[in-house]
Design a protein around this motif. Structure first.
Motif, short mmCIF file in Angstrom:
data_model
loop_
_atom_site.label_atom_id
_atom_site.label_comp_id
_atom_site.label_asym_id
_atom_site.label_seq_id
_atom_site.Cartn_x
_atom_site.Cartn_y
_atom_site.Cartn_z
N GLU A 79 80.25 94.46 29.63
CA GLU A 79 79.93 93.27 29.18
C GLU A 79 79.07 92.65 30.20
O GLU A 79 77.81 92.05 29.90
N THR A 80 79.17 92.65 31.32
CA THR A 80 78.28 92.04 32.61
C THR A 80 77.20 92.88 32.54
O THR A 80 75.83 92.35 32.64
N ALA A 81 77.21 94.26 32.60
CA ALA A 81 75.94 95.04 32.60
C ALA A 81 75.07 94.72 31.27
O ALA A 81 73.94 94.67 31.34
N ASP A 82 75.54 94.42 30.37
CA ASP A 82 74.70 94.16 28.96
C ASP A 82 74.07 92.80 29.20
O ASP A 82 72.90 92.82 29.08
N SER A 83 74.56 91.88 29.90
CA SER A 83 74.36 90.56 30.02
C SER A 83 73.19 90.70 31.03
O SER A 83 72.01 90.07 31.00
N ILE A 84 73.18 91.48 32.15
CA ILE A 84 72.34 91.65 33.25
C ILE A 84 70.99 92.21 32.75
O ILE A 84 69.97 91.81 32.97
N ALA A 85 71.30 93.23 31.95
CA ALA A 85 70.04 94.05 31.18
C ALA A 85 69.34 93.01 30.32
O ALA A 85 68.17 92.97 30.24
N ALA A 86 69.95 92.15 29.54
CA ALA A 86 69.17 91.28 28.52
C ALA A 86 68.65 90.12 29.40
O ALA A 86 67.39 89.81 29.07
N HIS A 87 69.13 89.61 30.54
CA HIS A 87 68.54 88.61 31.55
C HIS A 87 67.30 89.51 32.05
O HIS A 87 66.23 88.68 32.01
N ALA A 88 67.37 90.50 32.53
CA ALA A 88 66.10 91.19 33.02
C ALA A 88 65.02 91.45 32.20
O ALA A 88 63.89 91.09 32.79
#
Length: 119
Positions: A79-88
């Motif tokens: 979940e955090t990885a998906d959030s980081i990717a979206a933010h990036a």
């Protein structure tokens, strides 16, 4: 090095040492540089410090790739990885070249002073 530049880089370096996302090698280089300021080793440590910062700053495409990978999901949690990717991806679309975590943001600011630091 100009005293204004020295003061600015010193303050940003101290903040970098406190940044939760700063890696151990960057912290070591930052501490060595701070200790070398005003000594005969300052010029050499400045060059080493800049080289370390350039090696450690995370390009935005690399961050996106890692966050979207299996290793990224394992490291951050899916979940955090998906959030980081979206933010990036969002900040990349807005023009970001590097990660905007506390450490990378400070490194980017320090590297803007590279020419002044190397004098």
């Amino acid at each position: 090095m100009d005293q204004n530049v020295l003061h600015e880089v010193t303050e940003k370096t101290k903040a970098l040492l406190e940044a939760p996302t700063c890696c151990a090698t960057a912290k070591e280089a930052a501490q060595r540089w701070l200790e070398a300021v005003g000594t005969a080793a300052e010029k050499q440590e400045t060059a080493r410090y800049i080289a370390e910062l350039e090696a450690d700053i995370m390009p935005i495409d690399q961050l996106i790739g890692f966050a979207k990978s299996e290793k990224g999901a394992a490291y951050f949690g899916a979940e955090t990885a998906d959030s980081i990717a979206a933010h990036a991806e969002e900040i990349k679309a807005a023009g970001a070249v590097y990660c905007d975590c506390p450490a990378c943001s400070l490194v980017e600011e320090i590297l803007r002073k590279k020419a002044d630091m190397l004098g």
